[in-house]
Enzyme design. Sequence first.
Site, PDB file in Angstrom:
ATOM      1  N   MET A 260      -1.006  -4.696  -8.978  1.00  0.00           N
ATOM      2  CA  MET A 260      -1.934  -3.668  -9.488  1.00  0.00           C
ATOM      3  C   MET A 260      -1.873  -3.633 -11.014  1.00  0.00           C
ATOM      4  SD  MET A 260      -1.818  -0.421  -6.933  1.00  0.00           S
ATOM      5  CE  MET A 260      -0.042  -0.376  -6.848  1.00  0.00           C
TER       6      MET A 260
ATOM      7  N   GLN B 225       0.561 -13.975 -10.416  1.00  0.00           N
ATOM      8  CA  GLN B 225      -0.838 -14.058  -9.994  1.00  0.00           C
ATOM      9  C   GLN B 225      -1.710 -14.449 -11.180  1.00  0.00           C
ATOM     10  OE1 GLN B 225      -3.657 -10.723  -9.263  1.00  0.00           O
ATOM     11  NE2 GLN B 225      -3.613 -11.422  -7.150  1.00  0.00           N
TER      12      GLN B 225
ATOM     13  N   CYS C  75     -10.423  -9.456  -7.429  1.00  0.00           N
ATOM     14  CA  CYS C  75     -10.635  -8.395  -8.429  1.00  0.00           C
ATOM     15  C   CYS C  75     -12.130  -8.086  -8.507  1.00  0.00           C
ATOM     16  CB  CYS C  75     -10.111  -8.831  -9.793  1.00  0.00           C
ATOM     17  SG  CYS C  75     -10.300  -7.525 -11.014  1.00  0.00           S
TER      18      CYS C  75
ATOM     19  N   LYS D 229      -5.194 -14.368  -2.889  1.00  0.00           N
ATOM     20  CA  LYS D 229      -5.487 -13.011  -2.398  1.00  0.00           C
ATOM     21  C   LYS D 229      -6.996 -12.834  -2.467  1.00  0.00           C
ATOM     22  CE  LYS D 229      -4.249  -8.161  -3.207  1.00  0.00           C
ATOM     23  NZ  LYS D 229      -5.329  -7.589  -4.022  1.00  0.00           N
TER      24      LYS D 229
ATOM     25  N   ASN E 215      -3.996  -6.199   3.894  1.00  0.00           N
ATOM     26  CA  ASN E 215      -3.960  -5.188   2.832  1.00  0.00           C
ATOM     27  C   ASN E 215      -5.176  -4.271   2.891  1.00  0.00           C
ATOM     28  OD1 ASN E 215      -5.117  -5.280  -0.469  1.00  0.00           O
ATOM     29  ND2 ASN E 215      -3.387  -4.015   0.095  1.00  0.00           N
ATOM     30  N   GLY E 216      -4.885  -2.990   2.728  1.00  0.00           N
ATOM     31  CA  GLY E 216      -5.975  -2.024   2.588  1.00  0.00           C
ATOM     32  C   GLY E 216      -5.736  -0.757   3.353  1.00  0.00           C
ATOM     33  N   ASP E 217      -5.558   0.321   2.582  1.00  0.00           N
ATOM     34  CA  ASP E 217      -5.509   1.673   3.163  1.00  0.00           C
ATOM     35  C   ASP E 217      -4.281   1.965   3.996  1.00  0.00           C
ATOM     36  OD1 ASP E 217      -7.848   2.338   1.897  1.00  0.00           O
ATOM     37  OD2 ASP E 217      -9.109   1.789   3.597  1.00  0.00           O
TER      38      ASP E 217
ATOM     39  N   ARG F 261      -1.989   1.286  -3.643  1.00  0.00           N
ATOM     40  CA  ARG F 261      -2.045   2.681  -4.096  1.00  0.00           C
ATOM     41  C   ARG F 261      -1.059   3.573  -3.360  1.00  0.00           C
ATOM     42  NH1 ARG F 261      -8.239   2.997  -3.005  1.00  0.00           N
ATOM     43  NH2 ARG F 261      -7.439   1.657  -1.334  1.00  0.00           N
TER      44      ARG F 261
HETATM   45  C1  LIG Z   1      -5.305   0.145 -10.390  1.00  0.00           C
HETATM   46  C2  LIG Z   1      -5.417  -1.084  -9.525  1.00  0.00           C
HETATM   47  C3  LIG Z   1      -5.159  -2.326 -10.078  1.00  0.00           C
HETATM   48  C4  LIG Z   1      -5.257  -3.490  -9.288  1.00  0.00           C
HETATM   49  N1  LIG Z   1      -4.937  -4.702  -9.834  1.00  0.00           N
HETATM   50  C5  LIG Z   1      -4.941  -5.814  -9.048  1.00  0.00           C
HETATM   51  C6  LIG Z   1      -4.483  -7.076  -9.545  1.00  0.00           C
HETATM   52  O1  LIG Z   1      -4.034  -7.217 -10.699  1.00  0.00           O
HETATM   53  N2  LIG Z   1      -4.555  -8.139  -8.704  1.00  0.00           N
HETATM   54  C7  LIG Z   1      -5.016  -8.024  -7.413  1.00  0.00           C
HETATM   55  O2  LIG Z   1      -5.061  -9.017  -6.674  1.00  0.00           O
HETATM   56  N3  LIG Z   1      -5.414  -6.845  -6.918  1.00  0.00           N
HETATM   57  C8  LIG Z   1      -5.374  -5.742  -7.691  1.00  0.00           C
HETATM   58  N4  LIG Z   1      -5.719  -4.533  -7.158  1.00  0.00           N
HETATM   59  C9  LIG Z   1      -6.052  -4.442  -5.725  1.00  0.00           C
HETATM   60  C10 LIG Z   1      -4.779  -4.116  -4.910  1.00  0.00           C
HETATM   61  O3  LIG Z   1      -3.851  -5.179  -4.982  1.00  0.00           O
HETATM   62  C11 LIG Z   1      -5.130  -3.850  -3.421  1.00  0.00           C
HETATM   63  O4  LIG Z   1      -5.763  -4.997  -2.936  1.00  0.00           O
HETATM   64  C12 LIG Z   1      -6.059  -2.665  -3.241  1.00  0.00           C
HETATM   65  O5  LIG Z   1      -5.633  -1.553  -4.003  1.00  0.00           O
HETATM   66  C13 LIG Z   1      -6.119  -2.238  -1.750  1.00  0.00           C
HETATM   67  O6  LIG Z   1      -4.845  -1.935  -1.271  1.00  0.00           O
HETATM   68  P1  LIG Z   1      -4.322  -0.403  -1.098  1.00  0.00           P
HETATM   69  O7  LIG Z   1      -5.294   0.303  -0.190  1.00  0.00           O
HETATM   70  O8  LIG Z   1      -2.958  -0.549  -0.489  1.00  0.00           O
HETATM   71  O9  LIG Z   1      -4.307   0.197  -2.463  1.00  0.00           O
HETATM   72  C14 LIG Z   1      -5.641  -3.379  -7.927  1.00  0.00           C
HETATM   73  C15 LIG Z   1      -5.909  -2.118  -7.390  1.00  0.00           C
HETATM   74  C16 LIG Z   1      -5.791  -0.979  -8.161  1.00  0.00           C
HETATM   75  C17 LIG Z   1      -6.058   0.372  -7.527  1.00  0.00           C
END
Ligand SMILES: Cc1cc2nc3c(=O)[nH]c(=O)nc-3n(C[C@H](O)[C@H](O)[C@H](O)COP(=O)(O)O)c2cc1C
Length: 326
Positions: free
Chosen positions: A31, A85, A115, A154, A215-217, A240
């Site tokens: 993130m 990454q 992204c 990813k 991944n997700g939620d 998150r």
């Molecule tokens: C603030 C923020 C920054 C993120 N930065 C990246 C990143 O650098 N590389 C990436 O592959 N995904 C990034 N993501 C996506 C997360 O890795 C993840 O796929 C997404 O938040 C869904 O997962 P979650 O529901 O567990 O948050 C980011 C998400 C957020 C909210």
Amino acid sequence: MIIKDVETKNLTPVFKIGDIPIFGDVILAPMDGYTDHPFRLICRKWGAACIYSEFINGLDLEGKHPPHLSERLFYHEAERPFGYQILDDLPERILNTARYLRSRNPDFIDINMGCCSRTVCSRGAGASLLLEPDKVSLIISKLTAELDIPVTAKIRLGWDEKSRNYLDIARRIEDAGASALAVHGRTKTQMYRGMADWDAISEVKQALRIPVIGNGDVKTADQIGPFLHHTKCDAVMIGRGAVGNPWIFARKNRSDCSRQEIFNTLKDHLFASMEYFGENHGLIVFRKQAINYMQNDWLSPDLRREALTTTDWHRFLSIIEQNLLS
Ligand SMILES: Cc1cc2nc3c(=O)[nH]c(=O)nc-3n(C[C@H](O)[C@H](O)[C@H](O)COP(=O)(O)O)c2cc1C
């Protein structure tokens, strides 16, 4: 902050990324702006089975390195298994970036194909790569041919509802020699709206032989089991849901932690941040994490404002301590 290496000698890995054993099935998501070195250490300490860097932008390695780059590149042995990454659009530059990152001795190299930010997608990087399946194959095959460590990717489910090409993309990534795939169950145009599609993640898992990280939620410890059961993924990746909540990696909810435990973790995290970024900047960087550790009813609006604006870390901690532990 010193973290003892997790004792893995007598454990059986849950799965492997190439030949790298992964001793757990809950992984910290990359993130940007959040998963800096201090936060990653805290998550590892609570049991995150594997760590990704924030994305490393290939453009930043060209020419004059921007000041923040070395902070993003640093990692500690305690973070292993650790992967860098890469975020970029040009196969040649991705390869050059990967060669450089390889020299820093990570366990694996991951390519960001998910992204959704406008600036990233407008230059053809991140989720835009999903619109160019041949380029996806080319990037992964170039890297796997050249590198002697595992390559992973990813992805999201596709660009939009009409182009959910995740099965094609996932198979291409596997066929090009990748060692694992992480799948965020949304399309690019969904950004973070709606719910992640766990059925689609499960389809990817069924279609591939390499490990699939879903991944997700997944926001609470109670959702980890149902997610893994539903998708049959090798691991769940949490983003998150880990911010201000790192005990999720030990499958604990905040309500399972004592107030003292919450305070100690917040303090460890603050100290790690100050140790890494320096006292002043470390406190400022920590504020966005602090917001997530705080519960809305912990502090009066005035104290909350003071805690999030003070430049005196002693004052910050005493506000939290007095109100959390009293
Ligand atoms: C603030 C923020 C920054 C993120 N930065 C990246 C990143 O650098 N590389 C990436 O592959 N995904 C990034 N993501 C996506 C997360 O890795 C993840 O796929 C997404 O938040 C869904 O997962 P979650 O529901 O567990 O948050 C980011 C998400 C957020 C909210």
